[in-house]
Design an enzyme around this catalytic site. Structure first.
Site, PDB file in Angstrom:
ATOM      1  CG  HIS A 118      -2.069  -1.126   1.123  1.00  0.00           C
ATOM      2  ND1 HIS A 118      -2.742  -1.473   2.276  1.00  0.00           N
ATOM      3  CD2 HIS A 118      -2.470  -1.972  -0.062  1.00  0.00           C
ATOM      4  CE1 HIS A 118      -3.377  -2.320   1.531  1.00  0.00           C
ATOM      5  NE2 HIS A 118      -3.366  -2.547   0.471  1.00  0.00           N
ATOM      6  CB  CYS A 129       4.394  17.880 -13.161  1.00  0.00           C
ATOM      7  SG  CYS A 129       5.084  18.084 -11.270  1.00  0.00           S
ATOM      8  CB  ALA A 227       1.541  -9.161  16.792  1.00  0.00           C
TER       9      ALA A 227
HETATM   10  P1  NAD Z   1      -6.444  -4.365   9.253  1.00  0.00           P
HETATM   11  O1  NAD Z   1      -7.808  -4.638   8.437  1.00  0.00           O
HETATM   12  O2  NAD Z   1      -5.418  -5.117   9.061  1.00  0.00           O
HETATM   13  O3  NAD Z   1      -7.065  -4.683  10.852  1.00  0.00           O
HETATM   14  C1  NAD Z   1      -6.246  -4.530  12.011  1.00  0.00           C
HETATM   15  C2  NAD Z   1      -6.315  -6.403  12.433  1.00  0.00           C
HETATM   16  O4  NAD Z   1      -5.337  -6.200  13.592  1.00  0.00           O
HETATM   17  C3  NAD Z   1      -7.634  -6.547  13.147  1.00  0.00           C
HETATM   18  O5  NAD Z   1      -7.926  -7.697  12.707  1.00  0.00           O
HETATM   19  C4  NAD Z   1      -7.238  -6.640  14.689  1.00  0.00           C
HETATM   20  O6  NAD Z   1      -7.702  -7.623  15.480  1.00  0.00           O
HETATM   21  C5  NAD Z   1      -5.699  -6.728  14.678  1.00  0.00           C
HETATM   22  N1  NAD Z   1      -4.982  -6.524  16.031  1.00  0.00           N
HETATM   23  C6  NAD Z   1      -4.931  -5.200  16.463  1.00  0.00           C
HETATM   24  N2  NAD Z   1      -4.058  -5.100  17.507  1.00  0.00           N
HETATM   25  C7  NAD Z   1      -3.295  -6.300  17.482  1.00  0.00           C
HETATM   26  C8  NAD Z   1      -1.960  -6.564  18.065  1.00  0.00           C
HETATM   27  N3  NAD Z   1      -1.642  -6.020  19.266  1.00  0.00           N
HETATM   28  N4  NAD Z   1      -1.589  -7.827  17.741  1.00  0.00           N
HETATM   29  C9  NAD Z   1      -2.291  -8.674  16.755  1.00  0.00           C
HETATM   30  N5  NAD Z   1      -3.413  -8.324  15.995  1.00  0.00           N
HETATM   31  C10 NAD Z   1      -3.889  -7.075  16.299  1.00  0.00           C
HETATM   32  O7  NAD Z   1      -6.301  -2.775   9.217  1.00  0.00           O
HETATM   33  P2  NAD Z   1      -7.005  -1.666   9.430  1.00  0.00           P
HETATM   34  O8  NAD Z   1      -6.875  -0.828  10.591  1.00  0.00           O
HETATM   35  O9  NAD Z   1      -8.665  -1.863   9.282  1.00  0.00           O
HETATM   36  O10 NAD Z   1      -6.538  -0.858   8.157  1.00  0.00           O
HETATM   37  C11 NAD Z   1      -6.877  -1.264   6.742  1.00  0.00           C
HETATM   38  C12 NAD Z   1      -5.654  -0.773   5.906  1.00  0.00           C
HETATM   39  O11 NAD Z   1      -5.386   0.464   6.108  1.00  0.00           O
HETATM   40  C13 NAD Z   1      -4.245  -1.287   6.015  1.00  0.00           C
HETATM   41  O12 NAD Z   1      -4.432  -2.573   5.329  1.00  0.00           O
HETATM   42  C14 NAD Z   1      -3.111  -0.188   5.722  1.00  0.00           C
HETATM   43  O13 NAD Z   1      -3.086  -0.107   4.491  1.00  0.00           O
HETATM   44  C15 NAD Z   1      -3.880   1.034   6.341  1.00  0.00           C
HETATM   45  N6  NAD Z   1      -3.404   1.217   7.491  1.00  0.00           N
HETATM   46  C16 NAD Z   1      -1.905   1.287   7.811  1.00  0.00           C
HETATM   47  C17 NAD Z   1      -1.782   1.600   9.268  1.00  0.00           C
HETATM   48  C18 NAD Z   1      -0.266   1.460   9.645  1.00  0.00           C
HETATM   49  O14 NAD Z   1       0.674   1.665   8.480  1.00  0.00           O
HETATM   50  N7  NAD Z   1       0.271   0.957  10.626  1.00  0.00           N
HETATM   51  C19 NAD Z   1      -2.549   1.862  10.260  1.00  0.00           C
HETATM   52  C20 NAD Z   1      -3.976   1.823   9.988  1.00  0.00           C
HETATM   53  C21 NAD Z   1      -4.510   1.751   8.737  1.00  0.00           C
HETATM   54 ZN    ZN Z   2       3.583  19.215  -9.885  1.00  0.00          ZN
END
Ligand code: NAD
Ligand code: ZN
Length: 240
Positions: A118, A129, A227
């Protein structure tokens, strides 16, 4: 936590491992997942901010949201879960880390073979540009070259994943013997297809998540908890 003998043997012996991570692995570094995000941003769903439509309609608001997230990312440090994956990479001849995260924490932790599906929140580029800015300190909405709008270098809702990167991820998933799905709800396609691709090609499928997900019934083994606690334990010499 009670890993099977089969998993412990695989961890000692396999040559090819592929890992898919989502926002959950960074939660313990203080970077909120979208579902847990609060404050004024609770009023907006990420789907209403992380899209080209939203950006064209209200660039300032979208830019402000990304500036807030950049600040959170900059102040965060990799956690024990990220660090465990660095050790796993060192111990494995062929290791691929596929991430949906845009926070760059896997790189900062020390992993090297990383596929960012992503993109990365530190980058931005001009929608007119294509001028690119890689220094987050220099991130600004107005392009220095043409005055057009600079957008964050991430993949938004409704946009395709970077093609070559996804092909490499598919290859790593289908070639591996052991596949980990960590901290992702595994519902966003096409990334969510990777665990299935891995399993269809014979890999042992392991999930680490706070709670059961749609992927859980498919998995050979699931660990429910943080995790940052499960991964270091699973990879520790007490078990192996
Ligand atoms: P997601 O769909 O990957 O969901 C988060 C998952 O992590 C859930 O299933 C939850 O149960 C689990 N989780 C939460 N805390 C945890 C822990 N401590 N240990 C293990 N598991 C845990 O993510 P989202 O927040 O719905 O976001 C969707 C998209 O948005 C991502 O794929 C990403 O591209 C973007 N995003 C990125 C970040 C980042 O870069 N850190 C943060 C938020 C969203
Ligand atoms: Zn530009």
């Amino acid at each position: 936590m009670n890993p099977s003998q089969k998993l412990l043997k695989l961890l000692r012996e396999v040559k090819r491992i592929c890992v898919l991570t989502g926002a959950g692995i960074s939660a313990e570094s203080g970077i909120p997942t979208f579902r847990s995000e609060d404050g004024i941003w609770k009023k907006f769903k990420p789907e209403e901010l992380a899209s080209m439509d939203a950006f064209l309609k209200n660039s300032e608001l979208v830019w402000e949201w990304y500036q807030m997230r950049r600040k959170v990312v900059r102040e965060a440090e990799p956690n024990a879960g990220h660090l465990a994956l660095v050790e796993l990479e060192k111990s494995c001849p062929s290791f691929t880390l596929v991430t949906q995260n845009v926070d760059g924490l896997h790189r900062r932790a020390g992993n090297s073979n990383i596929l960012e599906l992503h993109g990365n929140i530190e980058r931005s580029y001009c929608i007119e540009c294509h001028f690119e800015e890689n220094d987050p300190e220099e991130a600004r909405l107005k392009c220095l070259k043409c005055g057009g709008k600079m957008r964050p270098g991430v993949v938004w809702f409704g946009e395709a994943l970077p093609e070559t990167t996804f092909l490499e991820a598919e290859r790593a998933a289908s070639d591996c013997e052991l596949f980990f799905c960590i901290g992702t709800s595994a519902v966003v396609f096409p990334a969510a297809a990777l665990p299935e691709i891995a399993q269809r090609n014979g890999a042992y499928l392991v999930e680490v998540n706070l709670e059961p997900t749609e992927l859980t019934p498919l998995c050979d083994e699931s660990f429910h908890g943080k995790a940052g606690e499960i991964l270091p334990k699973l990879l520790s010499s007490d078990f192996l």
